[in-house]
Design a protein around this motif. Structure first.
Motif, PDB file in Angstrom:
ATOM      1  N   ASP A 192    -102.228  48.906  25.034  1.00 20.36           N
ATOM      2  CA  ASP A 192    -102.427  47.959  26.144  1.00 20.36           C
ATOM      3  C   ASP A 192    -103.806  47.307  26.153  1.00 20.36           C
ATOM      4  OD1 ASP A 192     -99.835  48.570  26.977  1.00 20.36           O
ATOM      5  OD2 ASP A 192    -100.520  50.048  28.436  1.00 20.36           O
ATOM      6  N   GLY A 193    -104.640  47.573  25.179  1.00 24.30           N
ATOM      7  CA  GLY A 193    -105.985  47.012  25.151  1.00 24.30           C
ATOM      8  C   GLY A 193    -106.024  45.501  25.028  1.00 24.30           C
ATOM      9  N   TYR A 194    -105.145  44.954  24.206  1.00 23.06           N
ATOM     10  CA  TYR A 194    -105.128  43.500  24.028  1.00 23.06           C
ATOM     11  C   TYR A 194    -104.744  42.775  25.303  1.00 23.06           C
ATOM     12  CZ  TYR A 194    -105.980  43.209  19.024  1.00 23.06           C
ATOM     13  OH  TYR A 194    -106.573  43.250  17.785  1.00 23.06           O
ATOM     14  N   GLU A 195    -104.000  43.430  26.171  1.00 22.85           N
ATOM     15  CA  GLU A 195    -103.547  42.794  27.413  1.00 22.85           C
ATOM     16  C   GLU A 195    -104.527  42.984  28.562  1.00 22.85           C
ATOM     17  OE1 GLU A 195    -101.063  45.223  26.072  1.00 22.85           O
ATOM     18  OE2 GLU A 195    -100.445  43.640  24.695  1.00 22.85           O
ATOM     19  N   ASN A 196    -105.680  43.561  28.298  1.00 22.61           N
ATOM     20  CA  ASN A 196    -106.634  43.838  29.361  1.00 22.61           C
ATOM     21  C   ASN A 196    -107.648  42.698  29.468  1.00 22.61           C
ATOM     22  OD1 ASN A 196    -109.194  44.947  30.532  1.00 22.61           O
ATOM     23  ND2 ASN A 196    -107.865  46.720  30.833  1.00 22.61           N
ATOM     24  N   PRO A 197    -107.606  41.941  30.571  1.00 21.36           N
ATOM     25  CA  PRO A 197    -108.514  40.797  30.690  1.00 21.36           C
ATOM     26  C   PRO A 197    -109.989  41.181  30.716  1.00 21.36           C
ATOM     27  CG  PRO A 197    -107.107  40.993  32.648  1.00 21.36           C
ATOM     28  CD  PRO A 197    -106.688  42.053  31.699  1.00 21.36           C
ATOM     29  N   PHE A 198    -110.319  42.317  31.345  1.00 22.73           N
ATOM     30  CA  PHE A 198    -111.721  42.737  31.391  1.00 22.73           C
ATOM     31  C   PHE A 198    -112.250  43.022  29.993  1.00 22.73           C
ATOM     32  CE2 PHE A 198    -115.046  45.969  31.525  1.00 22.73           C
ATOM     33  CZ  PHE A 198    -115.999  45.284  32.257  1.00 22.73           C
ATOM     34  N   VAL A 199    -111.466  43.715  29.173  1.00 22.78           N
ATOM     35  CA  VAL A 199    -111.885  44.009  27.805  1.00 22.78           C
ATOM     36  C   VAL A 199    -112.116  42.698  27.054  1.00 22.78           C
ATOM     37  CG1 VAL A 199    -111.151  45.009  25.598  1.00 22.78           C
ATOM     38  CG2 VAL A 199    -110.789  46.284  27.726  1.00 22.78           C
ATOM     39  N   ASN A 200    -111.212  41.761  27.229  1.00 26.57           N
ATOM     40  CA  ASN A 200    -111.348  40.476  26.537  1.00 26.57           C
ATOM     41  C   ASN A 200    -112.577  39.702  26.986  1.00 26.57           C
ATOM     42  OD1 ASN A 200    -108.989  39.605  24.610  1.00 26.57           O
ATOM     43  ND2 ASN A 200    -108.088  40.896  26.196  1.00 26.57           N
ATOM     44  N   ILE A 201    -112.836  39.650  28.290  1.00 32.09           N
ATOM     45  CA  ILE A 201    -114.007  38.884  28.730  1.00 32.09           C
ATOM     46  C   ILE A 201    -115.303  39.540  28.269  1.00 32.09           C
ATOM     47  CG2 ILE A 201    -114.272  39.867  31.061  1.00 32.09           C
ATOM     48  CD1 ILE A 201    -115.002  36.996  31.998  1.00 32.09           C
ATOM     49  N   ARG A 202    -115.403  40.868  28.376  1.00 32.50           N
ATOM     50  CA  ARG A 202    -116.628  41.537  27.952  1.00 32.50           C
ATOM     51  C   ARG A 202    -116.833  41.389  26.445  1.00 32.50           C
ATOM     52  NH1 ARG A 202    -119.078  41.330  31.952  1.00 32.50           N
ATOM     53  NH2 ARG A 202    -119.707  43.101  33.183  1.00 32.50           N
ATOM     54  N   LEU A 203    -115.750  41.498  25.681  1.00 35.55           N
ATOM     55  CA  LEU A 203    -115.865  41.341  24.235  1.00 35.55           C
ATOM     56  C   LEU A 203    -116.298  39.913  23.900  1.00 35.55           C
ATOM     57  CD1 LEU A 203    -115.685  42.510  21.440  1.00 35.55           C
ATOM     58  CD2 LEU A 203    -113.194  42.209  21.526  1.00 35.55           C
ATOM     59  N   GLY A 204    -115.727  38.936  24.595  1.00 34.14           N
ATOM     60  CA  GLY A 204    -116.140  37.555  24.383  1.00 34.14           C
ATOM     61  C   GLY A 204    -117.603  37.325  24.736  1.00 34.14           C
ATOM     62  N   GLN A 205    -118.049  37.908  25.831  1.00 35.29           N
ATOM     63  CA  GLN A 205    -119.441  37.775  26.244  1.00 35.29           C
ATOM     64  C   GLN A 205    -120.382  38.412  25.225  1.00 35.29           C
ATOM     65  OE1 GLN A 205    -118.674  39.627  30.031  1.00 35.29           O
ATOM     66  NE2 GLN A 205    -119.139  37.738  31.134  1.00 35.29           N
ATOM     67  N   ALA A 206    -120.005  39.593  24.738  1.00 35.75           N
ATOM     68  CA  ALA A 206    -120.832  40.276  23.740  1.00 35.75           C
ATOM     69  C   ALA A 206    -120.914  39.435  22.465  1.00 35.75           C
ATOM     70  CB  ALA A 206    -120.280  41.667  23.441  1.00 35.75           C
ATOM     71  N   GLN A 207    -119.780  38.889  22.041  1.00 37.80           N
ATOM     72  CA  GLN A 207    -119.782  38.056  20.838  1.00 37.80           C
ATOM     73  C   GLN A 207    -120.638  36.803  21.045  1.00 37.80           C
ATOM     74  OE1 GLN A 207    -118.531  39.012  17.830  1.00 37.80           O
ATOM     75  NE2 GLN A 207    -118.252  40.917  18.960  1.00 37.80           N
ATOM     76  N   TYR A 208    -120.568  36.235  22.224  1.00 39.79           N
ATOM     77  CA  TYR A 208    -121.396  35.077  22.566  1.00 39.79           C
ATOM     78  C   TYR A 208    -122.873  35.433  22.406  1.00 39.79           C
ATOM     79  CZ  TYR A 208    -123.439  31.339  25.441  1.00 39.79           C
ATOM     80  OH  TYR A 208    -124.184  30.287  25.889  1.00 39.79           O
ATOM     81  N   GLU A 209    -123.264  36.562  22.978  1.00 38.27           N
ATOM     82  CA  GLU A 209    -124.669  36.981  22.930  1.00 38.27           C
ATOM     83  C   GLU A 209    -125.114  37.341  21.519  1.00 38.27           C
ATOM     84  OE1 GLU A 209    -126.611  36.418  25.356  1.00 38.27           O
ATOM     85  OE2 GLU A 209    -125.114  36.106  26.933  1.00 38.27           O
ATOM     86  N   LEU A 210    -124.173  37.788  20.692  1.00 34.45           N
ATOM     87  CA  LEU A 210    -124.481  38.131  19.300  1.00 34.45           C
ATOM     88  C   LEU A 210    -124.472  36.901  18.392  1.00 34.45           C
ATOM     89  CD1 LEU A 210    -122.409  41.419  19.036  1.00 34.45           C
ATOM     90  CD2 LEU A 210    -124.912  41.230  18.987  1.00 34.45           C
ATOM     91  N   GLY A 211    -124.062  35.747  18.952  1.00 28.55           N
ATOM     92  CA  GLY A 211    -124.081  34.511  18.184  1.00 28.55           C
ATOM     93  C   GLY A 211    -122.804  34.191  17.433  1.00 28.55           C
ATOM     94  N   ASP A 212    -121.759  35.001  17.598  1.00 29.54           N
ATOM     95  CA  ASP A 212    -120.477  34.720  16.948  1.00 29.54           C
ATOM     96  C   ASP A 212    -119.631  33.880  17.900  1.00 29.54           C
ATOM     97  OD1 ASP A 212    -118.010  34.639  15.673  1.00 29.54           O
ATOM     98  OD2 ASP A 212    -118.111  36.724  15.003  1.00 29.54           O
ATOM     99  N   LYS A 213    -119.888  32.587  17.880  1.00 27.49           N
ATOM    100  CA  LYS A 213    -119.261  31.688  18.855  1.00 27.49           C
ATOM    101  C   LYS A 213    -117.747  31.595  18.666  1.00 27.49           C
ATOM    102  CE  LYS A 213    -123.264  30.654  20.659  1.00 27.49           C
ATOM    103  NZ  LYS A 213    -123.868  31.473  21.637  1.00 27.49           N
ATOM    104  N   GLU A 214    -117.251  31.714  17.446  1.00 28.84           N
ATOM    105  CA  GLU A 214    -115.801  31.640  17.227  1.00 28.84           C
ATOM    106  C   GLU A 214    -115.090  32.830  17.869  1.00 28.84           C
ATOM    107  OE1 GLU A 214    -113.987  29.003  16.110  1.00 28.84           O
ATOM    108  OE2 GLU A 214    -115.971  28.085  16.243  1.00 28.84           O
ATOM    109  N   LYS A 215    -115.607  34.013  17.655  1.00 29.24           N
ATOM    110  CA  LYS A 215    -115.022  35.208  18.290  1.00 29.24           C
ATOM    111  C   LYS A 215    -115.190  35.136  19.803  1.00 29.24           C
ATOM    112  CE  LYS A 215    -113.444  37.833  14.958  1.00 29.24           C
ATOM    113  NZ  LYS A 215    -112.022  38.053  14.813  1.00 29.24           N
ATOM    114  N   ALA A 216    -116.336  34.626  20.239  1.00 22.60           N
ATOM    115  CA  ALA A 216    -116.570  34.484  21.678  1.00 22.60           C
ATOM    116  C   ALA A 216    -115.498  33.596  22.289  1.00 22.60           C
ATOM    117  CB  ALA A 216    -117.958  33.909  21.940  1.00 22.60           C
ATOM    118  N   LYS A 217    -115.225  32.457  21.661  1.00 24.73           N
ATOM    119  CA  LYS A 217    -114.181  31.547  22.157  1.00 24.73           C
ATOM    120  C   LYS A 217    -112.839  32.254  22.238  1.00 24.73           C
ATOM    121  CE  LYS A 217    -115.958  27.332  20.138  1.00 24.73           C
ATOM    122  NZ  LYS A 217    -115.730  26.347  19.083  1.00 24.73           N
ATOM    123  N   GLU A 218    -112.498  32.969  21.165  1.00 22.39           N
ATOM    124  CA  GLU A 218    -111.195  33.653  21.100  1.00 22.39           C
ATOM    125  C   GLU A 218    -110.997  34.595  22.284  1.00 22.39           C
ATOM    126  OE1 GLU A 218    -109.032  37.013  18.292  1.00 22.39           O
ATOM    127  OE2 GLU A 218    -110.630  35.799  17.419  1.00 22.39           O
TER     128      GLU A 218
END
Length: 144
Positions: free
Chosen positions: A87-113
């Motif tokens: 059920d991890g892929y269906e968790n919106p909180f996990v997705n937003i935090r992962l996107g935010q972390a990727q944004y901060e790490l500079g991986d803009k493509e993963k952040a967008k995803e």
């Protein structure tokens, strides 16, 4: 993916107590101490950890504490662990935090995803308590 397994009541209760202690610490901005409590709780979960329902919220909680402390690589690692749980892929909180972390790490493509995934699940509401730069980042992708 298979449905997550549930722990026996005694073990679940022990994990819940530690998690509540972690939540109380987090509420008081004691992020490192909260992270330690969540890690202590996760250590009680049998291997393989990703099959147990408690692992999803424990990995997410550890990742959230990493995020709050500015440890974006640590956050990313824990959120990837969470997303790999049942059920991890269906968790919106996990997705937003992962996107935010990727944004901060500079991986803009993963952040967008991941930010777009969170948006698709919860809409703009999931961004309400977050820095507006994250929603502003995906806003141009939402126009038709």
């Amino acid at each position: 993916m298979n449905a997550p397994k549930e722990l026996d009541d005694a073990l679940y209760d022990s994990i819940t107590v530690l998690s509540e202690e972690g939540n109380d610490l987090a509420d008081n901005d004691c992020f490192a101490a909260a992270k330690a409590k969540f890690e202590e709780a996760l250590a009680l979960v049998p291997e393989p950890k990703t099959v147990w329902e408690a692992s999803l919220w424990l990995y997410a909680s550890i990742g959230d504490m990493c995020f709050m402390m500015g440890d974006y690589a640590g956050c990313s690692k824990q959120m990837y662990n969470a997303i790999n749980c049942a059920d991890g892929y269906e968790n919106p909180f996990v997705n937003i935090r992962l996107g935010q972390a990727q944004y901060e790490l500079g991986d803009k493509e993963k952040a967008k995803e991941y930010l777009l995934c969170a948006y698709m699940m919860e809409g703009e509401d999931i961004f309400q308590e977050e820095d507006e730069k994250y929603f502003d980042f995906i806003r141009p992708l939402l126009r038709g």
